[in-house]
Design an enzyme around this catalytic site. Structure first.
Site, PDB file in Angstrom:
ATOM      1  N   ARG A  59      -3.816  -0.731  14.514  1.00 28.33           N
ATOM      2  CA  ARG A  59      -2.348  -0.741  14.355  1.00 28.33           C
ATOM      3  C   ARG A  59      -1.707   0.470  15.024  1.00 28.33           C
ATOM      4  O   ARG A  59      -0.562   0.415  15.475  1.00 28.33           O
ATOM      5  CB  ARG A  59      -1.990  -0.858  12.869  1.00 28.33           C
ATOM      6  CG  ARG A  59      -2.281  -2.251  12.355  1.00 28.33           C
ATOM      7  CD  ARG A  59      -2.264  -2.425  10.848  1.00 28.33           C
ATOM      8  NE  ARG A  59      -2.662  -3.816  10.529  1.00 28.33           N
ATOM      9  CZ  ARG A  59      -3.014  -4.248   9.340  1.00 28.33           C
ATOM     10  NH1 ARG A  59      -3.027  -3.412   8.304  1.00 28.33           N
ATOM     11  NH2 ARG A  59      -3.347  -5.511   9.150  1.00 28.33           N
ATOM     12  N   GLU A 117      -2.333  -8.050  14.830  1.00 21.67           N
ATOM     13  CA  GLU A 117      -2.887  -6.945  14.016  1.00 21.67           C
ATOM     14  C   GLU A 117      -2.059  -6.733  12.730  1.00 21.67           C
ATOM     15  O   GLU A 117      -1.927  -5.618  12.235  1.00 21.67           O
ATOM     16  CB  GLU A 117      -3.041  -5.675  14.857  1.00 21.67           C
ATOM     17  CG  GLU A 117      -3.978  -5.971  16.032  1.00 21.67           C
ATOM     18  CD  GLU A 117      -4.644  -4.788  16.652  1.00 21.67           C
ATOM     19  OE1 GLU A 117      -4.859  -3.812  15.923  1.00 21.67           O
ATOM     20  OE2 GLU A 117      -4.961  -4.861  17.848  1.00 21.67           O
TER      21      GLU A 117
HETATM   22  N1  CAA Z   1      -9.580   0.181   4.406  1.00 19.43           N
HETATM   23  C1  CAA Z   1     -10.659   0.009   3.589  1.00 19.43           C
HETATM   24  N2  CAA Z   1     -10.671  -0.903   2.581  1.00 19.43           N
HETATM   25  C2  CAA Z   1      -9.571  -1.665   2.408  1.00 19.43           C
HETATM   26  C3  CAA Z   1      -8.434  -1.546   3.218  1.00 19.43           C
HETATM   27  C4  CAA Z   1      -8.460  -0.564   4.255  1.00 19.43           C
HETATM   28  N3  CAA Z   1      -7.397  -0.396   5.050  1.00 19.43           N
HETATM   29  N4  CAA Z   1      -7.502  -2.427   2.814  1.00 19.43           N
HETATM   30  C5  CAA Z   1      -8.021  -3.086   1.777  1.00 19.43           C
HETATM   31  N5  CAA Z   1      -9.275  -2.621   1.532  1.00 19.43           N
HETATM   32  C6  CAA Z   1     -10.176  -3.041   0.461  1.00 19.43           C
HETATM   33  C7  CAA Z   1      -9.504  -2.878  -0.905  1.00 19.43           C
HETATM   34  O1  CAA Z   1      -9.699  -1.570  -1.410  1.00 19.43           O
HETATM   35  C8  CAA Z   1     -10.216  -3.917  -1.736  1.00 19.43           C
HETATM   36  O2  CAA Z   1     -11.488  -3.370  -2.095  1.00 19.43           O
HETATM   37  P1  CAA Z   1     -12.255  -3.743  -3.490  1.00 19.43           P
HETATM   38  O3  CAA Z   1     -12.912  -5.060  -3.257  1.00 19.43           O
HETATM   39  O4  CAA Z   1     -13.263  -2.665  -3.639  1.00 19.43           O
HETATM   40  O5  CAA Z   1     -11.224  -3.788  -4.561  1.00 19.43           O
HETATM   41  C9  CAA Z   1     -10.463  -5.037  -0.742  1.00 19.43           C
HETATM   42  O6  CAA Z   1     -10.409  -4.451   0.559  1.00 19.43           O
HETATM   43  C10 CAA Z   1      -9.441  -6.143  -0.823  1.00 19.43           C
HETATM   44  O7  CAA Z   1      -8.152  -5.582  -0.657  1.00 19.43           O
HETATM   45  P2  CAA Z   1      -6.828  -6.380  -0.988  1.00 19.43           P
HETATM   46  O8  CAA Z   1      -6.935  -6.941  -2.383  1.00 19.43           O
HETATM   47  O9  CAA Z   1      -5.664  -5.520  -0.653  1.00 19.43           O
HETATM   48  O10 CAA Z   1      -6.948  -7.615   0.034  1.00 19.43           O
HETATM   49  P3  CAA Z   1      -6.007  -8.861   0.296  1.00 19.43           P
HETATM   50  O11 CAA Z   1      -6.850 -10.067   0.433  1.00 19.43           O
HETATM   51  O12 CAA Z   1      -4.882  -8.874  -0.686  1.00 19.43           O
HETATM   52  O13 CAA Z   1      -5.439  -8.598   1.780  1.00 19.43           O
HETATM   53  C11 CAA Z   1      -4.051  -7.695   3.490  1.00 19.43           C
HETATM   54  C12 CAA Z   1      -4.865  -7.481   2.197  1.00 19.43           C
HETATM   55  C13 CAA Z   1      -3.497  -6.315   3.762  1.00 19.43           C
HETATM   56  C14 CAA Z   1      -2.905  -8.681   3.330  1.00 19.43           C
HETATM   57  C15 CAA Z   1      -5.021  -8.157   4.607  1.00 19.43           C
HETATM   58  O14 CAA Z   1      -5.431  -9.493   4.402  1.00 19.43           O
HETATM   59  C16 CAA Z   1      -4.415  -8.033   5.991  1.00 19.43           C
HETATM   60  O15 CAA Z   1      -4.350  -6.935   6.564  1.00 19.43           O
HETATM   61  N6  CAA Z   1      -3.971  -9.166   6.594  1.00 19.43           N
HETATM   62  C17 CAA Z   1      -3.539  -9.173   7.991  1.00 19.43           C
HETATM   63  C18 CAA Z   1      -4.672  -9.510   8.888  1.00 19.43           C
HETATM   64  C19 CAA Z   1      -4.445  -9.067  10.284  1.00 19.43           C
HETATM   65  O16 CAA Z   1      -3.913  -7.975  10.553  1.00 19.43           O
HETATM   66  N7  CAA Z   1      -4.882  -9.872  11.237  1.00 19.43           N
HETATM   67  C20 CAA Z   1      -4.798  -9.520  12.589  1.00 19.43           C
HETATM   68  C21 CAA Z   1      -5.899 -10.160  13.348  1.00 19.43           C
HETATM   69  S1  CAA Z   1      -6.624  -9.152  14.578  1.00 19.43           S
HETATM   70  C22 CAA Z   1      -5.643  -9.268  15.953  1.00 19.43           C
HETATM   71  O17 CAA Z   1      -4.501  -9.619  15.891  1.00 19.43           O
HETATM   72  C23 CAA Z   1      -6.295  -8.791  17.186  1.00 19.43           C
HETATM   73  C24 CAA Z   1      -5.686  -9.126  18.464  1.00 19.43           C
HETATM   74  O18 CAA Z   1      -5.734 -10.216  18.949  1.00 19.43           O
HETATM   75  C25 CAA Z   1      -5.061  -8.043  19.242  1.00 19.43           C
END
Ligand code: CAA
Length: 380
Positions: free
Chosen positions: A243, A363
C-alpha cells in the site's frame, strides 16, 4: 522533524529522475495507446537496480530503505503509471514477503533472481469471489506427502501474463477460516499453471493482468512461505508494504497531472489573461499542490515506519487512502483546467485520470483502507 534525504536517497532520486524523464516519459502515451507491456523499460529497471530496491545487496538487491523505494516509485509513476505498478508489484508484493518470511534456501532460489530483475514476480491473492474479503479463499492446497496439490482460480493478477515467479495465497484447511490459509512461492511456468487472457482495462493499460488457473499444480512443502496456517498474515503484512508503493504511484500520477495543469494554466489565455490569473483556476491549482504535499508526507511517514521495523498497518492504509483519493481529485481537476483539450489524448491528463482510478481499488479499496484505519480506533 528532519525531512532531508540521505546521500543514498538523493543519489537514487537523481538517477531515477533522469531515467524517468529521458527513457520512460517519451514512451508512456504510446505504451498506453497500444496497451503494450514495456519490456525494454523493465529490463532497464533491472539494470538500474529498481526491481529489488529494499533487498539487501547480498541477496541481489540495492540495499536501500523504504523511503528510497517511495522516491523511485513516485518518479517512475509520474512518467508512466503502468511501469510504476510493474515495479511496485515486484518490489513490495513479491520480494518483500520473500525477504520477510522466506527461508535462506527460498531467498537464494527465488528472491535473488527477482531482486536482480532476472525474473519478474506476481502476487496471487484475489479470486473471482474473494476480492475485498481476502479471507474467503477458495483456491485449495491439499497436502499429499511432501507436496501440496493446488487447484483454483486467481483474478486480476498484475504481471500475471509475464511473471516467472508468484506468491500464492491458498486455503490449506477450510475449517480454520483465515487461520487455515497458507502462502506459497510458485513457478509460474510449472505444470498445472495456466494464464487466462489479458484484462482489457480502463487505465494502466501497459501493465498487464489476467486470471491464473491452477489445475493439480504440485509444489514441494519447501515452497510454503512461512508456517502452514500463517498465510493470511503473510498476505496482510505484504499488503502493508504494497500500500505504500501504491500511495507513491498515486503521488506520481497526481504530480504529473498537476504539473501539466499548472503549465497549461500559465500559457492558455481566456478573456484577455492567462487562465492562472483567474482566481477559480489559481485556487484549484493551490489546492492540488497542497493536497499532493500532504499525501506525500503521509507516504513518507509510512515509509519511515516500515524501515524502523514497527507495525505500520494504519500508516500504510492512511497514505494509500489519502494519496489515491488526491490523485483522483487532482487528475479530474487537471482535465477541468485543460477544458476541451483535457478530454482528448493529445494532452496527457486524460491518461492520468484513467490511471488514477485503479489506485482507489487495488491493494485494498478506499473503503477497505477506512475499515483498517477505523479498526485501530475500535481497538483503542
Ligand atoms: N499484519 C499482520 N496480521 C494481520 C494484519 C496485518 N496487517 N491484518 C490483519 N491481521 C491478522 C489479525 O491480527 C487477525 O489475526 P488473529 O487470527 O490472530 O486474530 C487475522 O489477521 C484476521 O484479521 P481480521 O479479522 O482483521 O481479518 P478480516 O477477514 O476481517 O479482513 C481486511 C481484514 C482488512 C478487510 C482484509 O481482508 C483486507 O485487507 N482486504 C483487502 C484485500 C486486498 O487488499 N486485496 C488486494 C489484492 S492484491 C492486489 O491488488 C495486487 C495487484 O494487482 C497490484
Amino acid at each position: 522533524m528532519d525531512l532531508s534525504l540521505s546521500d543514498d536517497q538523493e543519489q537514487l532520486l537523481r538517477m531515477v529522475k533522469e531515467f524517468a524523464e529521458r527513457e520512460v516519459k517519451p514512451l508512456a502515451a504510446a505504451l498506453d495507446r497500444e496497451a503494450r507491456f514495456p519490456s525494454q523499460l523493465v529490463a532497464r529497471m533491472a539494470e538500474l537496480g529498481l526491481l529489488g530496491i529494499e533487498v539487501p545487496v547480498d541477496h541481489g538487491g540495492s540495499g536501500l530503505d523504504t523511503l528510497a523505494y517511495v522516491l523511485a516509485m513516485e518518479e517512475v509513476s509520474a512518467a508512466c503509471a503502468s511501469t510504476g505498478v510493474i515495479m511496485s508489484v515486484n518490489n513490495s508484493l513479491v520480494c518483500d514477503p520473500l525477504l520477510k518470511f522466506g527461508s535462506d534456501e527460498q531467498k537464494e532460489q527465488w528472491l535473488e533472481p527477482l531482486a536482480a530483475g532476472e525474473k519478474l514476480g506476481c502476487f496471487m491473492l484475489s479470486e473471482p469471489e474473494a476480492g475485498s474479503d481476502a479471507a474467503a479463499q477458495t483456491t485449495v492446497a491439499v497436502r499429499d506427502g511432501d507436496e501440496y496439490v493446488i487447484n483454483g482460480t486467481k483474478n486480476w493478477i498484475t504481471n500475471g501474463p509475464q511473471a516467472d515467479t508468484g506468491i500464492l495465497i491458498a486455503m490449506t484447511d477450510r475449517e480454520q477460516g483465515h487461520r487455515g490459509i497458507s502462502a506459497f512461492v510458485v513457478d509460474m511456468n510449472g505444470k498445472g499453471v495456466r494464464r487466462g487472457h489479458k484484462d482489457d482495462k480502463l487505465g494502466i493499460r501497459a501493465s498487464h493482468s489476467c486470471q491464473i488457473f491452477f489445475d493439480d499444480h504440485r509444489v514441494p512443502v519447501s515452497q510454503r512461505l512461512g508456517e502452514e496456517g500463517h498465510g493470511f498474515k503473510v498476505a496482510m503484512a505484504t499488503l502493508d508494504a504494497g500500500r505504500i508503493g501504491i500511495a507513491a504511484q498515486a503521488l506520481g500520477i497526481a504530480r504529473a497531472a498537476f504539473e501539466a495543469a499548472a503549465s497549461y494554466a500559465c500559457e492558455r489565455k481566456t478573456f484577455g489573461k492567462r487562465i492562472i490569473e483567474h482566481q477559480a483556476v489559481a485556487f484549484m491549482l493551490a489546492d492540488m499542490e497542497t493536497e499532493i504535499d500532504a499525501a506525500r508526507m503521509l507516504t513518507w511517514r509510512a515509509a519511515v515506519a516500515k524501515t524502523s521495523g514497527a507495525r505500520h498497518t494504519r500508516e500504510s492504509a492512511m497514505c494509500k487512502l489519502m494519496a489515491s483519493e488526491v490523485a483522483n481529485r487532482v487528475a479530474k481537476n487537471a482535465i477541468q483546467i485543460h477544458g476541451g483539450n483535457g478530454y482528448v489524448s493529445e494532452y496527457p491528463v486524460e491518461r492520468h485520470y484513467r490511471d488514477a482510478k485503479i489506485t482507489e481499488i487495488y491493494e485494498g479499496t478506499s473503503e477497505i483502507q477506512r475499515i483498517v484505519i477505523a479498526s485501530h480506533l475500535l481497538r483503542g
